[in-house]
Design an enzyme around this catalytic site. Structure first.
Site, short mmCIF file in Angstrom:
data_model
loop_
_atom_site.label_atom_id
_atom_site.label_comp_id
_atom_site.label_asym_id
_atom_site.label_seq_id
_atom_site.Cartn_x
_atom_site.Cartn_y
_atom_site.Cartn_z
CD GLU A 84 -2.82 -1.77 2.27
OE1 GLU A 84 -3.66 -2.09 1.64
OE2 GLU A 84 -2.62 -1.36 3.21
CG ASP B 202 -12.09 -8.16 0.52
OD1 ASP B 202 -11.09 -8.02 0.52
OD2 ASP B 202 -13.46 -8.65 0.78
N1 ADE Z 1 -9.25 -5.69 4.48
C1 ADE Z 1 -9.51 -5.96 3.06
N2 ADE Z 1 -10.88 -6.78 2.95
C2 ADE Z 1 -10.79 -6.75 4.15
C3 ADE Z 1 -12.16 -7.46 5.05
N3 ADE Z 1 -12.55 -8.91 4.29
N4 ADE Z 1 -12.06 -7.61 5.75
C4 ADE Z 1 -10.95 -5.99 6.99
N5 ADE Z 1 -10.43 -6.11 6.76
C5 ADE Z 1 -9.88 -5.88 5.14
#
Ligand code: ADE
Length: 233
Positions: free
Chosen positions: A13, A200
């Site tokens: 990042e 996600d």
């Molecule tokens: N960072 C990226 N995806 C995430 C998720 N599903 N839960 C917590 N932090 C995240």
């Protein structure tokens, strides 16, 4: 003169921004490396905080106390909680809260930090507007919207938990640092914004999607931050 603190949880990042800045000084505090210098003519300090709320809070307070930052930007990835936010889209924070703070037994609201009198930490309006504008300029094909970041020390990969984060907190995306950065910045009176690219959907597919999309997502977020920085000198 402005000095912008940029925090990412993982190397992925911050690596792009680090590779593009002119580094004048590198120092280590509490096992975190801080890179001071300039990017697009603006004074900045960049750090990889490490994952989770404690690391994020620690990094934010050091940036404020030891590096005199005037603004804080948190860049990174997140899981979507909003059907309108697909993988690759970007969320700019309106506000942030801790989804794992629970003192409800004493009459506090879910997420409310006892004795602080609030559960939401509000982003800086100017930084927020700048982030949205920068995104439409550098990532014209990417959907960007403002919304609520909810943070906790858990990677969310279950549709039941996801549902609770939506109904209880009205979250738009979930990650593991933003609310801590927002909390510390607010207590110190430092304007902040959180910029998260969706990696996600925070449900049963998250375990598969996250490793596939995290790299591209982190890059989109970093590109946006780079553009924003040039407007903040
Ligand atoms: N960072 C990226 N995806 C995430 C998720 N599903 N839960 C917590 N932090 C995240």
């Amino acid at each position: 003169m402005n000095k912008i603190g940029i925090i990412g949880a993982m190397e992925l990042e911050v690596e792009q921004l680090k590779s593009e800045m002119t580094i004048n000084n590198t120092s280590t505090k509490a096992s975190i490396e801080f890179y001071e210098g300039t990017l697009n003519g603006t004074n900045i300090v960049i750090a990889r905080s490490g994952v989770g709320k404690t690391n994020a809070a620690l990094c934010t307070q050091i940036m404020i106390d030891c590096y005199d930052v005037t603004h804080i930007i948190n860049t990174g990835v997140a899981g979507s909680l909003n059907a309108k936010l697909d993988i690759g889209d970007i969320l700019v924070s309106n506000d942030a809260l801790h989804h794992d703070m629970d003192a409800t037994i004493f009459g506090y609201k879910p997420g409310e930090v006892p004795q602080l009198g609030r559960r939401e930490f509000i982003s800086d309006k100017e930084l927020k507007e700048l982030a949205v504008k920068a995104c439409t300029e550098v990532n014209p094909d990417i959907h960007v919207q403002t919304g609520r970041v909810v943070s906790g020390d858990q990677f969310i990969s279950s549709k039941e938990v996801k549902k609770r984060l939506i109904t209880e907190f009205n979250g738009d995306c979930v990650e593991m640092e933003g609310a801590s950065i927002a909390h510390v910045a607010t207590l110190n009176g430092i304007p902040f914004v959180i910029i998260r690219s969706i990696s996600d959907k925070a449900d049963d597919s998250a375990e598969m999607d996250y490793p596939t999309f995290e790299k591209a997502a982190a890059k989109h977020s970093a590109k946006l931050v780079e553009k924003m920085i040039s407007e903040l000198s």
